[in-house]
Design a protein around this motif. Structure first.
Motif, mmCIF file in Angstrom:
data_model
loop_
_atom_site.group_PDB
_atom_site.id
_atom_site.type_symbol
_atom_site.label_atom_id
_atom_site.label_comp_id
_atom_site.label_asym_id
_atom_site.label_seq_id
_atom_site.Cartn_x
_atom_site.Cartn_y
_atom_site.Cartn_z
ATOM 1 N N ASP A 119 0.477 -3.407 -5.170
ATOM 2 C CA ASP A 119 0.508 -3.371 -3.714
ATOM 3 C C ASP A 119 0.373 -1.930 -3.246
ATOM 4 O O ASP A 119 0.428 -1.001 -4.043
ATOM 5 C CB ASP A 119 1.806 -3.986 -3.196
ATOM 6 N N HIS A 120 0.220 -1.773 -1.938
ATOM 7 C CA HIS A 120 0.061 -0.432 -1.381
ATOM 8 C C HIS A 120 0.809 -0.266 -0.073
ATOM 9 O O HIS A 120 0.445 0.570 0.747
ATOM 10 C CB HIS A 120 -1.430 -0.090 -1.198
ATOM 11 N N THR A 121 1.873 -1.044 0.103
ATOM 12 C CA THR A 121 2.636 -0.915 1.341
ATOM 13 C C THR A 121 3.541 0.321 1.331
ATOM 14 O O THR A 121 3.761 0.927 2.367
ATOM 15 C CB THR A 121 3.487 -2.172 1.614
ATOM 16 N N GLU A 122 4.052 0.691 0.173
ATOM 17 C CA GLU A 122 4.864 1.899 0.039
ATOM 18 C C GLU A 122 4.004 3.002 -0.570
ATOM 19 O O GLU A 122 3.111 2.730 -1.378
ATOM 20 C CB GLU A 122 6.083 1.634 -0.861
ATOM 21 N N GLU A 123 4.296 4.244 -0.234
ATOM 22 C CA GLU A 123 3.480 5.376 -0.686
ATOM 23 C C GLU A 123 3.372 5.446 -2.211
ATOM 24 O O GLU A 123 2.292 5.663 -2.754
ATOM 25 C CB GLU A 123 4.036 6.688 -0.130
ATOM 26 N N ASP A 124 4.495 5.255 -2.914
ATOM 27 C CA ASP A 124 4.448 5.346 -4.378
ATOM 28 C C ASP A 124 3.626 4.204 -4.979
ATOM 29 O O ASP A 124 2.889 4.403 -5.940
ATOM 30 C CB ASP A 124 5.849 5.403 -4.985
ATOM 31 N N GLU A 125 3.736 3.008 -4.396
ATOM 32 C CA GLU A 125 2.920 1.872 -4.849
ATOM 33 C C GLU A 125 1.438 2.151 -4.602
ATOM 34 O O GLU A 125 0.589 1.837 -5.436
ATOM 35 C CB GLU A 125 3.297 0.595 -4.104
ATOM 36 N N ALA A 126 1.139 2.711 -3.436
ATOM 37 C CA ALA A 126 -0.251 2.999 -3.071
ATOM 38 C C ALA A 126 -0.863 4.001 -4.053
ATOM 39 O O ALA A 126 -2.010 3.837 -4.471
ATOM 40 C CB ALA A 126 -0.327 3.532 -1.641
ATOM 41 N N GLN A 127 -0.097 5.018 -4.426
ATOM 42 C CA GLN A 127 -0.615 6.007 -5.374
ATOM 43 C C GLN A 127 -0.954 5.366 -6.718
ATOM 44 O O GLN A 127 -1.996 5.654 -7.305
ATOM 45 C CB GLN A 127 0.386 7.145 -5.552
ATOM 46 N N VAL A 128 -0.080 4.485 -7.194
ATOM 47 C CA VAL A 128 -0.323 3.804 -8.473
ATOM 48 C C VAL A 128 -1.556 2.917 -8.369
ATOM 49 O O VAL A 128 -2.459 2.972 -9.213
ATOM 50 C CB VAL A 128 0.907 2.961 -8.894
ATOM 51 N N MET A 129 -1.619 2.107 -7.308
ATOM 52 C CA MET A 129 -2.738 1.174 -7.161
ATOM 53 C C MET A 129 -4.053 1.909 -6.967
ATOM 54 O O MET A 129 -5.063 1.563 -7.587
ATOM 55 C CB MET A 129 -2.477 0.217 -6.000
ATOM 56 N N GLU A 130 -4.074 2.906 -6.116
ATOM 57 C CA GLU A 130 -5.312 3.638 -5.839
ATOM 58 C C GLU A 130 -5.803 4.392 -7.068
ATOM 59 O O GLU A 130 -7.002 4.409 -7.348
ATOM 60 C CB GLU A 130 -5.120 4.579 -4.651
ATOM 61 N N SER A 131 -4.902 4.984 -7.842
ATOM 62 C CA SER A 131 -5.349 5.693 -9.041
ATOM 63 C C SER A 131 -5.914 4.712 -10.064
ATOM 64 O O SER A 131 -6.891 5.030 -10.757
ATOM 65 C CB SER A 131 -4.229 6.544 -9.637
ATOM 66 N N LEU A 132 -5.346 3.536 -10.144
ATOM 67 C CA LEU A 132 -5.866 2.506 -11.040
ATOM 68 C C LEU A 132 -7.246 2.034 -10.576
ATOM 69 O O LEU A 132 -8.164 1.868 -11.387
ATOM 70 C CB LEU A 132 -4.879 1.338 -11.106
ATOM 71 N N GLU A 133 -7.408 1.856 -9.273
ATOM 72 C CA GLU A 133 -8.707 1.475 -8.724
ATOM 73 C C GLU A 133 -9.774 2.516 -9.077
ATOM 74 O O GLU A 133 -10.874 2.164 -9.521
ATOM 75 C CB GLU A 133 -8.630 1.319 -7.199
#
Length: 150
Positions: A119-133
């Protein structure tokens, strides 16, 4: 991986089933070969209705993900459903200066990651998801979708 592709729009230039399958398979984090998912490509009106119903957003959106919610005891490797709005994806690609294939690949990868709990609702989640993308898309031969295009 088994892909159920549903085309519910008349847009020309849609990615092929093989492309969609390749992009989706690349985003599966712990593949065992029998994952199943549906990709449904829709028009603005269907995307709008689903976005309104499930997210409370009164507009069409590029991609929606619906993870499978299987009852206890059912052992299927069903990931869920991804709904992609073709007119929105084509418009965004043009507005962002990206190729259509690059943006389609990003939407598929993004949707498949959501099906797996990212998910990308929280900043730390967004960083993980976006880097994986970015990592997945680079392996597929596409650039960073979050970089400004010239």
């Amino acid at each position: 991986m088994m892909l159920d592709l549903q085309i519910a729009c008349a847009d020309a230039g849609l990615p092929s089933e093989a492309q969609l399958q390749q992009w989706a398979a690349a985003a599966i984090q712990n593949p065992n070969g029998d994952e199943e998912l549906t990709i449904r490509i829709v028009e603005r009106d269907e995307s709008h209705a689903l976005n309104q119903q499930y997210r409370g957003q009164d507009k069409p959106t590029n991609v929606l993900s619906f993870p499978a919610d299987l009852p206890p005891g059912i052992e299927l490797n069903l990931l869920g459903d991804i709904i992609i709005c073709a007119p929105v994806v084509f418009a965004e690609a043009s507005e962002q200066g990206k190729t259509a294939d690059a943006h389609w690949a990003h939407m598929v990868v993004h949707g498949v990651l959501h099906l797996q709990g990212y998910d990308h609702t929280e900043e730390d989640e967004a960083q993980v998801m976006e880097s994986l993308e970015v990592k997945i898309l680079n392996k597929l031969g596409f650039g960073d979708p979050y970089q400004q295009q010239p």
